[in-house]
Design a protein around this motif. Sequence first.
Motif, PDB file in Angstrom:
ATOM      1  N   PRO A 279       1.772  57.256  23.399  1.00 22.69           N
ATOM      2  CA  PRO A 279       2.165  57.160  24.794  1.00 22.69           C
ATOM      3  C   PRO A 279       3.644  56.787  24.945  1.00 22.69           C
ATOM      4  CG  PRO A 279       0.077  56.059  24.467  1.00 22.69           C
ATOM      5  CD  PRO A 279       0.603  56.387  23.111  1.00 22.69           C
ATOM      6  N   HIS A 280       4.247  57.405  25.972  1.00 21.37           N
ATOM      7  CA  HIS A 280       5.696  57.351  26.111  1.00 21.37           C
ATOM      8  C   HIS A 280       6.168  56.070  26.785  1.00 21.37           C
ATOM      9  CE1 HIS A 280       9.572  58.587  28.153  1.00 21.37           C
ATOM     10  NE2 HIS A 280       9.828  58.788  26.879  1.00 21.37           N
ATOM     11  N   MET A 281       7.212  55.523  26.202  1.00 20.75           N
ATOM     12  CA  MET A 281       7.913  54.405  26.825  1.00 20.75           C
ATOM     13  C   MET A 281       9.262  54.934  27.295  1.00 20.75           C
ATOM     14  SD  MET A 281       9.930  51.639  27.180  1.00 20.75           S
ATOM     15  CE  MET A 281      11.057  51.720  25.794  1.00 20.75           C
ATOM     16  N   PRO A 282       9.600  54.818  28.593  1.00 21.28           N
ATOM     17  CA  PRO A 282       9.039  53.884  29.580  1.00 21.28           C
ATOM     18  C   PRO A 282       8.036  54.469  30.569  1.00 21.28           C
ATOM     19  CG  PRO A 282      11.123  54.720  30.374  1.00 21.28           C
ATOM     20  CD  PRO A 282      10.895  55.389  29.030  1.00 21.28           C
ATOM     21  N   THR A 283       7.733  55.775  30.520  1.00 21.03           N
ATOM     22  CA  THR A 283       7.000  56.390  31.624  1.00 21.03           C
ATOM     23  C   THR A 283       5.493  56.219  31.558  1.00 21.03           C
ATOM     24  OG1 THR A 283       6.715  58.539  30.548  1.00 21.03           O
ATOM     25  CG2 THR A 283       8.808  58.148  31.710  1.00 21.03           C
ATOM     26  N   GLY A 284       4.947  55.945  30.361  1.00 21.76           N
ATOM     27  CA  GLY A 284       3.499  55.849  30.216  1.00 21.76           C
ATOM     28  C   GLY A 284       2.807  57.190  30.087  1.00 21.76           C
ATOM     29  N   ALA A 285       3.587  58.278  29.962  1.00 16.84           N
ATOM     30  CA  ALA A 285       2.997  59.608  29.811  1.00 16.84           C
ATOM     31  C   ALA A 285       2.320  59.744  28.446  1.00 16.84           C
ATOM     32  CB  ALA A 285       4.075  60.682  29.970  1.00 16.84           C
ATOM     33  N   THR A 286       1.284  60.549  28.383  1.00 24.51           N
ATOM     34  CA  THR A 286       0.600  60.816  27.128  1.00 24.51           C
ATOM     35  C   THR A 286       0.812  62.280  26.731  1.00 24.51           C
ATOM     36  OG1 THR A 286      -1.454  61.289  28.334  1.00 24.51           O
ATOM     37  CG2 THR A 286      -1.156  59.051  27.492  1.00 24.51           C
ATOM     38  N   ALA A 287       0.564  62.569  25.471  1.00 19.57           N
ATOM     39  CA  ALA A 287       0.658  63.941  24.976  1.00 19.57           C
ATOM     40  C   ALA A 287      -0.719  64.402  24.525  1.00 19.57           C
ATOM     41  CB  ALA A 287       1.642  64.024  23.814  1.00 19.57           C
ATOM     42  N   THR A 288      -1.054  65.645  24.829  1.00 18.57           N
ATOM     43  CA  THR A 288      -2.337  66.202  24.410  1.00 18.57           C
ATOM     44  C   THR A 288      -2.284  66.553  22.919  1.00 18.57           C
ATOM     45  OG1 THR A 288      -1.672  68.479  24.886  1.00 18.57           O
ATOM     46  CG2 THR A 288      -2.657  67.212  26.702  1.00 18.57           C
ATOM     47  N   THR A 289      -3.449  66.811  22.362  1.00 17.97           N
ATOM     48  CA  THR A 289      -3.508  67.239  20.957  1.00 17.97           C
ATOM     49  C   THR A 289      -2.680  68.504  20.756  1.00 17.97           C
ATOM     50  OG1 THR A 289      -5.706  66.283  20.660  1.00 17.97           O
ATOM     51  CG2 THR A 289      -5.045  67.995  19.104  1.00 17.97           C
ATOM     52  N   GLU A 290      -2.780  69.430  21.708  1.00 24.56           N
ATOM     53  CA  GLU A 290      -2.033  70.683  21.600  1.00 24.56           C
ATOM     54  C   GLU A 290      -0.526  70.421  21.617  1.00 24.56           C
ATOM     55  OE1 GLU A 290      -4.547  70.103  23.687  1.00 24.56           O
ATOM     56  OE2 GLU A 290      -6.068  71.327  22.667  1.00 24.56           O
TER      57      GLU A 290
END
Length: 380
Positions: A174-185
Amino acid sequence: MTTADRLNSVQEYYFSRKLREVRGLMADGKPIINMGIGSPDLAPSPKVLQTLSAAILDAGAHQYQSYQGLPELRLAIAKFYQDKFNVSVDANTEVLPLMGSKEGIMHISMAFLNVGDEVLLPNPGYPTYGSVTKLVEAVPKTYDLTAENGWFPDLEALEKEDLSKVKLMWVSYPHMPTGATATTEQMQELLAFAKRNSILLVNDNPYSFVLANNPTSMLSLPGAKEVALELNSLSKTFNMAGWRVGMLLGNADYINAVLKVKSNMDSGMFYGIQKGAVAALESGKEWFEALDEIYQKRRALIYQLADKLGCTYDTNAVGMFVWCKLPAGVKDAESFVDEVLYDRNIFIAPGTIFGTNGEGYIRFSLCVKEEKIQEAIERF
């Protein structure tokens, strides 16, 4: 005596400078509520504290320790990754305990970068990636992350650039600072991009277990160890920020390269801290559920505060921060933050400290007790 030229390439860390200003206001009697920094205010579990306390009486507890950490700590890290991420690693060759993952950023950079090598850095992203790159006299090359693209890089556009000098790429999901996540793809796309371009990919992964329904590791994907390393930390997941316990996992050759640097930089982690780390890594699901319950309540209140300020946010974001877009017409994040600090005695982090793409955003930390967040709401 003049300082080294490399110091001209970096500035004092923003929080070091800004928190000095905040402490000055507090010394003057201002009732500051600090929502800027992600330093957990909660304690580690009683079992962790009891383990540390008992360990200091063990024979040899106060001697130098192995550069590779206690065998039982490496085994605990390997088991944690197996249980939580379905990642199999050799505890003897593919795991390296660190004195915090921030140390790992420097060690990795020193192990793999020569003067003039280029490094792909997220914008916005953790400022230390860039400062360490400059300190080792490599060249920062930022890639854009935007809300429109889900805070994920446009790899097709990036590949049209000259990447011939790029040696290393930092990502954080999960991304800092935005809290975004990345899918497996998306992670597979990152790995394929790194492989095509002979780039070492490093995923900085300390926020997997804070308000995240599906903790993931890049190393769980087939072939990841060929081109990727992963950093992790006990700071956020187990409220052990001041203990300075991190870990690096990946291919044995990569780990050995980092160990060459690390073994020349320290003389091993304190025995009691390592034993406490083992206890933390063995925590049951009750620990994670209880932690999330606290952060969920705090996040709901932060949403209320953001609403008061006219900010917008993504309720699907994870981690211990809330990344907010400023109200329409407000562009200057640092001026907005200073206005709130001096008018309402509340400190919030401006998005600009994480890169130019952080302009127009602010970041709230969840490391603030509920009553203090409620008080902040009432100040508006």
